[in-house]
Design an enzyme around this catalytic site. Structure first.
Site, PDB file in Angstrom:
ATOM      1  N   ARG A 130       9.950  -7.672   3.175  1.00  0.00           N
ATOM      2  CA  ARG A 130       9.968  -7.201   4.574  1.00  0.00           C
ATOM      3  C   ARG A 130      10.419  -8.345   5.460  1.00  0.00           C
ATOM      4  NH1 ARG A 130       4.478  -4.934   7.624  1.00  0.00           N
ATOM      5  NH2 ARG A 130       5.557  -3.951   9.378  1.00  0.00           N
ATOM      6  N   HIS A 174       0.919  -9.655  -6.404  1.00  0.00           N
ATOM      7  CA  HIS A 174       1.536 -10.469  -5.351  1.00  0.00           C
ATOM      8  C   HIS A 174       2.039 -11.798  -5.917  1.00  0.00           C
ATOM      9  CE1 HIS A 174       0.480  -7.845  -2.081  1.00  0.00           C
ATOM     10  NE2 HIS A 174      -0.809  -8.024  -2.201  1.00  0.00           N
ATOM     11  N   TYR A 184      11.244  -3.131   3.084  1.00  0.00           N
ATOM     12  CA  TYR A 184      10.399  -2.234   3.876  1.00  0.00           C
ATOM     13  C   TYR A 184      11.259  -1.438   4.850  1.00  0.00           C
ATOM     14  CZ  TYR A 184       6.614  -1.098   7.234  1.00  0.00           C
ATOM     15  OH  TYR A 184       5.732  -0.465   8.077  1.00  0.00           O
ATOM     16  N   SER A 186       1.779  -9.140  10.703  1.00  0.00           N
ATOM     17  CA  SER A 186       0.861  -8.282   9.955  1.00  0.00           C
ATOM     18  C   SER A 186      -0.204  -9.133   9.241  1.00  0.00           C
ATOM     19  CB  SER A 186       1.666  -7.458   8.933  1.00  0.00           C
ATOM     20  OG  SER A 186       0.835  -6.597   8.214  1.00  0.00           O
ATOM     21  N   THR A 204       0.837  -1.200   0.000  1.00  0.00           N
ATOM     22  CA  THR A 204       0.000   0.000   0.000  1.00  0.00           C
ATOM     23  C   THR A 204       0.880   1.260   0.000  1.00  0.00           C
ATOM     24  OG1 THR A 204      -1.594  -1.229   1.312  1.00  0.00           O
ATOM     25  CG2 THR A 204      -1.833   1.176   1.311  1.00  0.00           C
TER      26      THR A 204
HETATM   27  N1  PPS Z   1       2.787   4.571   4.754  1.00  0.00           N
HETATM   28  C1  PPS Z   1       3.153   3.481   5.410  1.00  0.00           C
HETATM   29  N2  PPS Z   1       4.291   3.482   6.146  1.00  0.00           N
HETATM   30  C2  PPS Z   1       4.679   2.390   6.829  1.00  0.00           C
HETATM   31  N3  PPS Z   1       3.980   1.212   6.837  1.00  0.00           N
HETATM   32  C3  PPS Z   1       2.845   1.174   6.108  1.00  0.00           C
HETATM   33  C4  PPS Z   1       2.387   2.277   5.360  1.00  0.00           C
HETATM   34  N4  PPS Z   1       1.242   1.920   4.738  1.00  0.00           N
HETATM   35  C5  PPS Z   1       0.996   0.652   5.089  1.00  0.00           C
HETATM   36  N5  PPS Z   1       1.946   0.193   5.914  1.00  0.00           N
HETATM   37  C6  PPS Z   1       2.022  -1.128   6.569  1.00  0.00           C
HETATM   38  O1  PPS Z   1       2.212  -2.154   5.583  1.00  0.00           O
HETATM   39  C7  PPS Z   1       1.526  -3.328   6.010  1.00  0.00           C
HETATM   40  C8  PPS Z   1       0.477  -3.708   4.989  1.00  0.00           C
HETATM   41  O2  PPS Z   1       1.161  -4.285   3.920  1.00  0.00           O
HETATM   42  P1  PPS Z   1       0.563  -4.325   2.453  1.00  0.00           P
HETATM   43  O3  PPS Z   1       0.159  -2.969   2.054  1.00  0.00           O
HETATM   44  O4  PPS Z   1       1.578  -5.035   1.634  1.00  0.00           O
HETATM   45  O5  PPS Z   1      -0.729  -5.222   2.624  1.00  0.00           O
HETATM   46  S1  PPS Z   1      -1.482  -5.956   1.425  1.00  0.00           S
HETATM   47  O6  PPS Z   1      -0.649  -7.078   1.016  1.00  0.00           O
HETATM   48  O7  PPS Z   1      -1.672  -4.995   0.345  1.00  0.00           O
HETATM   49  O8  PPS Z   1      -2.754  -6.437   2.011  1.00  0.00           O
HETATM   50  C9  PPS Z   1       0.907  -3.013   7.363  1.00  0.00           C
HETATM   51  O9  PPS Z   1       1.884  -3.373   8.327  1.00  0.00           O
HETATM   52  P2  PPS Z   1       1.540  -3.653   9.860  1.00  0.00           P
HETATM   53  O10 PPS Z   1       1.213  -2.331  10.473  1.00  0.00           O
HETATM   54  O11 PPS Z   1       2.807  -4.227  10.440  1.00  0.00           O
HETATM   55  O12 PPS Z   1       0.412  -4.624   9.903  1.00  0.00           O
HETATM   56  C10 PPS Z   1       0.714  -1.512   7.229  1.00  0.00           C
HETATM   57  O13 PPS Z   1       0.538  -0.853   8.448  1.00  0.00           O
END
Ligand code: PPS
Length: 339
Positions: free
Chosen positions: A161, A141, A227, A169, A85
């Site tokens: 990551r 993915h 990440y 997560s 995201t």
């Molecule tokens: N801007 C920003 N900065 C830092 N971290 C962020 C950001 N946006 C999304 N996240 C964190 O990324 C995790 C979600 O991963 P994905 O976006 O790959 O999820 S998905 O596969 O699309 O469902 C999820 O990690 P966790 O918080 O550890 O669960 C999100 O919180």
């Protein structure tokens, strides 16, 4: 007949018809393929060594048969929960920075999840991308070995990551998506499934290695990111992204702090405070499959696994990581004591 997967407004568009044809053709394979109980109460199928749910598997067949890449296409690839995201927002903002001012920015108005800065293959398995600007940006993915051959020469940004953070997560996310009739997946079961490689698009290690090895062979075609490095040096990464996507920052842009603006715009804090990400729902093109956008933004930290995993669980995952990545040259930031 399978149900229509796409968001197309015409009830039986050509894409839907093609998709249904593919589903019929592959029904026997889907029925007979090895399966395991997944995380959401639906089985995962083992297809060419990777675990995919039935809907995603059909999307892969569709992609293989119908997708036509263009040489200018740029793909973001990742294991789920690696920060897709975030990278979507960064890539889209960097590439299209000339189209939006920072006061009326596309992302601020729409949010990264409410529409498609990048089109997900799994979510939108259709072929009519003609209205997209060039270069087209896509997210997937799928592991490299499950991509159609036409995509292989294209540019890829790959994001991975630290595996224990991915697991935590993913576990949180899957329990949000799980049917209310089912008990949540326990942490013990989550660790066990993850270690066996049983998760959407898993195993984690094979997925990462599929792109890592290719990035060593074609470094100018695959930008391999972690990440943790995006978190620590977002400005450096944004500059790398711009150069890789063929649109390096000019001296004037640097002077005007455009890089810093993009980083701020896509920060966890900015994204999670957007109304669309507090209240919006991601439908993945299908009305019945709503996922609240806030679940894509949980806490965005490095090392959250420390709040959950026992020493034994940690050692089990680190042991597999060590074994699988041995000799590959890929490590997850050991200097941070992450493993
Ligand atoms: N801007 C920003 N900065 C830092 N971290 C962020 C950001 N946006 C999304 N996240 C964190 O990324 C995790 C979600 O991963 P994905 O976006 O790959 O999820 S998905 O596969 O699309 O469902 C999820 O990690 P966790 O918080 O550890 O669960 C999100 O919180």
């Amino acid at each position: 007949m399978s149900s229509s997967p796409s968001f197309s407004t015409t009830p039986q568009s050509k894409e839907d018809a093609d998709y249904n044809k593919i589903c019929d053709e592959y029904n026997h394979l889907i029925e007979t393929i090895p399966k395991a109980n997944g995380w959401r109460g639906e089985p995962l199928c083992n297809y060419n060594g990777f675990w995919l749910n039935t809907m995603i598997l059909k999307s892969n067949f569709f992609l293989q048969s119908y997708f036509k890449s263009q040489t200018t296409d740029i793909f973001l690839a990742s294991v789920m929960k690696s920060g897709t995201t975030w990278l979507k927002a960064l890539m889209f903002s960097t590439l299209n920075r000339h189209l939006y001012s920072f006061s009326d920015h596309y992302l601020l108005r729409h949010g990264p999840q409410s529409t498609f800065p990048l089109l997900d293959f799994e979510s939108y398995p259709i072929t009519d991308f003609t209205s997209f600007p060039t270069p087209r940006l896509f997210a997937t993915h799928f592991p490299r070995t499950l991509l159609p051959s036409c995509m292989i020469p294209c540019k890829f940004v790959y994001l991975c990551r630290e595996p224990k953070d991915v697991l935590i997560s993913y576990w949180h996310f899957m329990n949000k998506l799980r049917s209310k009739d089912l008990p949540p997946v326990s942490l013990d079961d989550a660790v066990d499934l993850f270690c066996k490689g049983i998760l959407d698009y898993g195993s984690f290690w094979e997925h990462v290695l599929s792109y890592w090895r290719a990035s060593l062979e074609y470094p100018d075609k695959i930008l391999f990111l972690k990440y943790e490095e995006v978190k620590k040096e977002p400005e450096v990464v944004v500059r790398k992204l711009a150069t890789f996507m063929g649109k390096p920052f000019t001296a004037e842009e640097v002077e005007k702090k455009v890089v810093e603006n993009i980083v701020d715009l896509c920060s966890f804090q900015t994204l999670s405070n957007m109304e669309v990400n507090k209240k919006g729902v991601e439908n993945f093109g299908r009305v019945e499959a709503g996922v609240e956008n806030r679940h894509f933004l949980r806490n965005g930290e490095i090392g959250d696994w420390k709040n959950y995993l026992s020493e034994e669980m940690k050692q089990r995952i680190d042991g597999i990581t060590h074994e699988k990545l041995k000799g590959s040259g890929l490590i997850f930031d050991a200097s941070d004591g992450l493993y």
